[in-house]
Scaffold this motif. Structure first.
Motif, PDB file in Angstrom:
ATOM      1  N   ASN A 130       0.827  -1.199   0.000  1.00  0.00           N
ATOM      2  CA  ASN A 130       0.000   0.000   0.000  1.00  0.00           C
ATOM      3  C   ASN A 130       0.867   1.257   0.000  1.00  0.00           C
ATOM      4  O   ASN A 130       1.897   1.313   0.674  1.00  0.00           O
ATOM      5  CB  ASN A 130      -0.898  -0.001   1.252  1.00  0.00           C
ATOM      6  CG  ASN A 130      -1.777   1.222   1.336  1.00  0.00           C
ATOM      7  OD1 ASN A 130      -2.593   1.476   0.472  1.00  0.00           O
ATOM      8  ND2 ASN A 130      -1.604   1.998   2.400  1.00  0.00           N
ATOM      9  N   SER A 139      -5.160   6.451   0.731  1.00  0.00           N
ATOM     10  CA  SER A 139      -4.330   5.465   0.042  1.00  0.00           C
ATOM     11  C   SER A 139      -4.190   5.884  -1.412  1.00  0.00           C
ATOM     12  O   SER A 139      -5.185   6.125  -2.100  1.00  0.00           O
ATOM     13  CB  SER A 139      -4.976   4.074   0.139  1.00  0.00           C
ATOM     14  OG  SER A 139      -4.246   3.144  -0.638  1.00  0.00           O
ATOM     15  N   GLN A 142      -2.846   0.400  -4.210  1.00  0.00           N
ATOM     16  CA  GLN A 142      -2.522  -0.871  -3.577  1.00  0.00           C
ATOM     17  C   GLN A 142      -2.269  -1.923  -4.650  1.00  0.00           C
ATOM     18  O   GLN A 142      -2.875  -1.890  -5.718  1.00  0.00           O
ATOM     19  CB  GLN A 142      -3.675  -1.348  -2.689  1.00  0.00           C
ATOM     20  CG  GLN A 142      -3.994  -0.421  -1.534  1.00  0.00           C
ATOM     21  CD  GLN A 142      -5.218  -0.877  -0.745  1.00  0.00           C
ATOM     22  OE1 GLN A 142      -6.045  -1.629  -1.259  1.00  0.00           O
ATOM     23  NE2 GLN A 142      -5.326  -0.427   0.490  1.00  0.00           N
TER      24      GLN A 142
END
Length: 237
Positions: A130, A139, A142
């Motif tokens: 990640n 985020s 990923q």
């Protein structure tokens, strides 16, 4: 302009629903979810709650022909979306708006998803690499890997998809590789890589360097020290 960029990028994702179940516009479901997640929502119920609380404001950007989608709708749509296509579109969208999201530190870390192991089905826990934006709390992407040892090959792939110019990339000892450091520099980023004793020659060279620097008592304003620090957060050490 940003709205047209969003439509252009995410229109490449195929709507997985059948026609009779399309009460809400596909791109609006994606857009509402992104707004909510950027505001801190961490599950589908919180996405729905955010949208209800900010419905009047959201109407400035979305048509909402049948009101706010339910958390079940968000869940069904994102569970059916092609994950690879969504990730590619998400990366492209981030690159398009990167100037609005100033970045200073990007933490790249591999971890196993809690409760994802299915022993009866013979499935191992889901392990991902990640990239986390420390400044914006989201985020950036990923990549699924088979296990921790495959993080070394996944890290260069996720770096290629990121705009890291001017940012500091932090990676644990698994990513302390010459090729990874060179790639970060070539993409105009900086790095902080952890060194452990299993990288004997490098670890010894660093210890020697710090000892020599301390012994020379540099009079310059900047000098080097070595420190150890341990943190216990989010159930991890």
């Amino acid at each position: 302009m940003l709205a047209s960029v969003f439509v252009e990028i995410f229109s490449k994702i195929k709507d997985p629903r059948i026609n009779r179940t399309k009460k809400h516009l596909f791109l609006e479901i994606i857009g509402l979810a992104l707004f909510a997640v950027l505001a801190g929502a961490e599950c589908y119920t919180e996405i729905e709650d955010f949208c209800h609380h900010h419905k009047d404001w959201l109407k400035n950007y979305f048509t909402l022909p049948n009101g706010i989608p339910s958390h079940d709708t968000f869940s069904r749509v994102f569970s059916a979306i092609n994950t690879t296509a969504f990730q590619e579109s998400f990366f492209s969208w981030l690159k398009a708006i990167i100037k609005m999201l100033p970045e200073s530190v990007i933490a790249i870390d591999g971890k196993s998803i809690r409760a994802s192991k299915r022993t009866r089905q013979g499935l191992k826990a889901l392990h991902i690499v990640n990239a986390w934006s420390c400044a914006n709390g989201i985020s950036l992407g990923q990549i699924k890997v088979d296990d921790k040892t495959n993080e070394i090959t996944a890290i260069p792939d996720i770096l290629k998809k990121l705009c890291i110019e001017g940012a500091i990339i932090t990676i644990d000892a698994m990513g302390c590789q010459k090729a990874i450091a060179q790639q970060i520099v070539s993409q105009k980023g900086d790095y902080i890589l952890r060194v452990k004793t299993n990288q004997g020659a490098l670890h010894d060279a660093m210890e020697t360097t710090f000892k020599e620097a301390g012994a020379l008592h540099y009079q310059a304003m900047t000098y080097y020290t070595a420190e150890e620090e341990a943190n216990n957060d989010h159930g991890r050490i």
